[in-house]
Motif scaffolding. Structure first.
Motif, PDB file in Angstrom:
ATOM      1  N   ALA A 149      62.324  15.775  56.860  1.00 53.73           N
ATOM      2  CA  ALA A 149      61.783  15.604  55.502  1.00 53.73           C
ATOM      3  C   ALA A 149      62.923  15.525  54.490  1.00 53.73           C
ATOM      4  N   HIS A 150      63.854  16.459  54.599  1.00 48.53           N
ATOM      5  CA  HIS A 150      64.975  16.510  53.665  1.00 48.53           C
ATOM      6  C   HIS A 150      65.779  15.208  53.722  1.00 48.53           C
ATOM      7  N   ALA A 151      66.050  14.741  54.938  1.00 46.49           N
ATOM      8  CA  ALA A 151      66.856  13.514  55.114  1.00 46.49           C
ATOM      9  C   ALA A 151      66.151  12.306  54.512  1.00 46.49           C
ATOM     10  N   ASN A 152      64.820  12.346  54.453  1.00 47.02           N
ATOM     11  CA  ASN A 152      64.070  11.194  53.954  1.00 47.02           C
ATOM     12  C   ASN A 152      63.551  11.397  52.524  1.00 47.02           C
ATOM     13  N   GLY A 153      63.972  12.485  51.895  1.00 48.51           N
ATOM     14  CA  GLY A 153      63.602  12.712  50.501  1.00 48.51           C
ATOM     15  C   GLY A 153      62.109  12.942  50.284  1.00 48.51           C
ATOM     16  N   VAL A 154      61.448  13.501  51.277  1.00 51.39           N
ATOM     17  CA  VAL A 154      60.017  13.791  51.143  1.00 51.39           C
ATOM     18  C   VAL A 154      59.760  15.255  51.497  1.00 51.39           C
ATOM     19  N   HIS A 155      58.522  15.682  51.363  1.00 50.89           N
ATOM     20  CA  HIS A 155      58.172  17.089  51.550  1.00 50.89           C
ATOM     21  C   HIS A 155      57.317  17.295  52.794  1.00 50.89           C
ATOM     22  N   PHE A 156      57.503  18.462  53.404  1.00 47.16           N
ATOM     23  CA  PHE A 156      56.697  18.898  54.556  1.00 47.16           C
ATOM     24  C   PHE A 156      56.111  20.251  54.170  1.00 47.16           C
ATOM     25  N   GLU A 157      54.797  20.320  53.977  1.00 46.71           N
ATOM     26  CA  GLU A 157      54.157  21.541  53.472  1.00 46.71           C
ATOM     27  C   GLU A 157      53.038  21.970  54.424  1.00 46.71           C
ATOM     28  N   TYR A 158      52.847  23.269  54.604  1.00 44.83           N
ATOM     29  CA  TYR A 158      51.958  23.756  55.657  1.00 44.83           C
ATOM     30  C   TYR A 158      51.375  25.125  55.343  1.00 44.83           C
ATOM     31  N   GLU A 159      51.006  25.346  54.074  1.00 45.00           N
ATOM     32  CA  GLU A 159      50.437  26.648  53.708  1.00 45.00           C
ATOM     33  C   GLU A 159      49.258  27.006  54.603  1.00 45.00           C
ATOM     34  N   GLY A 160      48.400  26.057  54.946  1.00 46.52           N
ATOM     35  CA  GLY A 160      47.169  26.352  55.693  1.00 46.52           C
ATOM     36  C   GLY A 160      47.376  26.645  57.164  1.00 46.52           C
ATOM     37  N   SER A 161      48.620  26.630  57.637  1.00 47.08           N
ATOM     38  CA  SER A 161      48.841  26.871  59.060  1.00 47.08           C
ATOM     39  C   SER A 161      48.743  28.346  59.431  1.00 47.08           C
ATOM     40  N   VAL A 162      48.721  29.227  58.445  1.00 46.29           N
ATOM     41  CA  VAL A 162      48.690  30.662  58.760  1.00 46.29           C
ATOM     42  C   VAL A 162      47.355  31.312  58.394  1.00 46.29           C
ATOM     43  N   MET A 163      46.959  31.231  57.121  1.00 47.24           N
ATOM     44  CA  MET A 163      45.760  31.947  56.676  1.00 47.24           C
ATOM     45  C   MET A 163      44.814  31.023  55.930  1.00 47.24           C
ATOM     46  N   SER A 164      44.618  29.814  56.468  1.00 45.90           N
ATOM     47  CA  SER A 164      43.722  28.881  55.793  1.00 45.90           C
ATOM     48  C   SER A 164      44.200  28.746  54.343  1.00 45.90           C
ATOM     49  N   GLY A 165      43.295  28.753  53.380  1.00 43.59           N
ATOM     50  CA  GLY A 165      43.706  28.549  51.993  1.00 43.59           C
ATOM     51  C   GLY A 165      44.341  29.756  51.324  1.00 43.59           C
ATOM     52  N   THR A 166      44.288  30.921  51.962  1.00 41.40           N
ATOM     53  CA  THR A 166      44.874  32.121  51.353  1.00 41.40           C
ATOM     54  C   THR A 166      46.395  31.964  51.337  1.00 41.40           C
ATOM     55  N   PRO A 167      46.994  31.956  50.136  1.00 39.36           N
ATOM     56  CA  PRO A 167      48.370  31.451  50.022  1.00 39.36           C
ATOM     57  C   PRO A 167      49.456  32.468  50.345  1.00 39.36           C
TER      58      PRO A 167
END
Lengths: 359, 359
Positions: A149-167
């Motif tokens: 992601a960093h090399a391509n100037g974009v973002h990789f986000e994954y908040e929901g991978s642990v507790m669904s929408g609970t942030p």
């Protein structure tokens, strides 16, 4: 508290997988775009969908979210749509769809994270942001995917991978910045927590699991939930993200709840405590990080002891604040779709900054 | 998850009030600056302090934080320092100290918020950011002070005015953006919560209060804590901040715990519930917001029922996620000083953005 400028933006998105979560996101898009435009400064436009069962479709001007949700497509049904095919050609969709952002919500493969890891890699290499609720690629390949992601100037986000929408991830990294997180312990699997609650109600393990299956809380094969393997992936994600570790799943000790007997449950209650399946990690004196999954007998006054049913919670142990706990849903279609929205908000805020910077 | 550039910055700060909280901030500054430089991208330099008892001092090159904390100054003791005076001339200090940022931590006046409101106004009008843990100015004058901050291109931040360092405001506004907060209920006063816990242990109200006083949890006059007035200010702050209300303290109904009898406590326990002093607000159908403070009998499985002792918690009721609860310390010197640090981090991140924008 801070004043933010609002820039109106449309994000063209491609949905990979059209099961419960991405379908819920489409439901939200069908009704919430006007609200999001006003409050968040962007709207979402679905330009492609790919699903193993339904096939795939690309529509550069955008698909109607309401139609997507309400049409009762049969197997291969996307083939009937303009720009559609009865086959789910994920690679082509991810690489060629005119999307700014790929929403990965296919199934979790706990062994090597595939094919989701490839989905994410293809998207990031094509200069597309990725948001995902899929534990597999995050637990197994977060470090590589963040670098891509960093090399391509974009973002990789994954908040929901642990507790669904609970942030939990953003709370630890953003709102608790500077508090110095030293470790955490959490209740990270709603199925096993429900089963333990029913065992406290007098059922034995097998009967409690059967009830969870009838209610739809447990799968036909409940192994991943009750033996702690699901929690282990989440411990890996949190340990690597919050404690700077590079743990692999097999490096986290893992013990489930299937060996707990009715007398274990009774003995705990007699000692003013209850069993919980706890996933935890701690940064050691030498800087290494140790993670574990295990049933623990928690006294009633422990912050995690009162977390009931399918609810999840994580207590963060911090240097400056002591223990801070976040409790909320750990599953649910709309709740998990919200996690994807929260990831897109984070990307939008970073993009808005980058745009102002370039101006 | 997002990549941030690090800009090294020194913030010159002036401390208004040098009681427990600002003294704890100075303690942190004495040891944490190298860590903050590395992890947060800034260091803090104390250029002025003013305190009703100790006097005031301005030192453009900065005061040594360690000396400030360790020197056992007598009344008017700042008068012995270079640039010092035995008098606390807050107005001059705030207006003329060469500070980027004013840290307001004087006493809370629940009637008109003074003199803290004037402290904040003077600072903002002088083009200085303000961070505060003081409930008074936030509950009574947040709207005006935010407008003054905006007009002067500076920030007014007050995370610590509700739950000490536990980041309820930023969690609701930032990490739960888009989740659509509809209301909240919270345990927002550690003293009353401690007293209720001791009453569950068999003490009557008066004896429990006396024990709290002996342990230093309750003041000589416990009225503000046990009659709900402290909670009421926090309900006003949260309702105005999270629900867009413009409530004044007198518009929030307020009932404390002093009328609860041992038999009330016993009856609750017999019904698998316990009394908690709950501060809450809800957005009504017509868009108005109603706030209240009242003892409530919560069933054991309620997310706030297990919040014990001096711990605080707020459950946010959201449209997309249902109930999300944050639990953590509601008081403490270092914990509250962390709230000030978290406010400075928020300002720094916004400043870094603004700087890049201007470049």
């Amino acid at each position: 508290m801070l004043h933010r400028r609002i820039h109106m933006t449309t994000y063209n998105i491609a949905l990979i997988g059209f099961g419960g979560v991405n379908r819920a996101l489409a439901e939200l898009i069908a009704t919430k775009n006007p609200l999001w435009e006003r409050d968040l400064g962007f709207r979402l436009n679905i330009v492609a969908v790919s699903d193993l069962y339904l096939g795939s479709v690309i529509s550069p001007n955008g698909l109607d979210a309401k139609t997507l949700v309400e049409a009762n497509f049969a197997k291969g049904g996307f083939g009937q749509l303009s720009g559609g095919s009865a086959e789910a050609d994920n690679e082509t969709i991810i690489k060629t769809a005119p999307a700014d952002l790929i929403v990965e919500a296919t199934f979790t493969n706990p062994k090597d994270g595939e094919p989701a890891v490839s989905h994410c890699r293809w998207a990031l290499q094509s200069g597309k942001h990725v948001v995902t609720t899929n534990k597999g690629p995050v637990a197994i390949a977060a470090q590589e995917l963040k670098a891509v992601a960093h090399a391509n100037g974009v973002h990789f986000e994954y908040e929901g991978s642990v507790m669904s929408g609970t942030p939990v991830i953003r709370m630890a990294e953003r709102t608790l910045a500077g508090a110095e997180v030293k470790g955490f312990e959490g209740i990270l699997n709603g199925t096993s927590n429900f089963v333990l609650g029913r065992m406290e109600g007098g059922l034995d393990f097998a009967t409690a699991v059967k009830e969870a299956q009838i209610l739809g809380y447990a799968e036909a094969d409940p192994t991943a939930d009750v033996e702690g393997f699901d929690v282990r992936l989440k411990v890996v994600i949190l340990a690597n993200e919050l404690l700077g570790a590079s743990l692999k799943p097999e490096e986290v000790t893992c013990k489930g709840i299937s060996k707990l007997s009715p007398s274990d449950i009774e003995n705990a209650a007699a000692a003013n405590s209850r069993w919980k399946l706890v996933g935890s990690a701690v940064r050691n004196e030498d800087g290494t990080v140790t993670g574990s999954v295990s049933p623990k007998q928690l006294p009633f006054e422990h912050p995690l002891a009162g977390v009931n049913g399918a609810t999840n919670a994580v207590s963060l142990n911090t240097e400056l604040l002591g223990s801070v706990t976040i409790t909320g849903p750990g599953a649910g279609r709309i709740e998990t779709a919200y996690a994807l929205l929260s990831d897109i908000i984070a990307i939008h805020n970073a993009q808005a900054t980058a745009k102002r910077e370039a101006a």
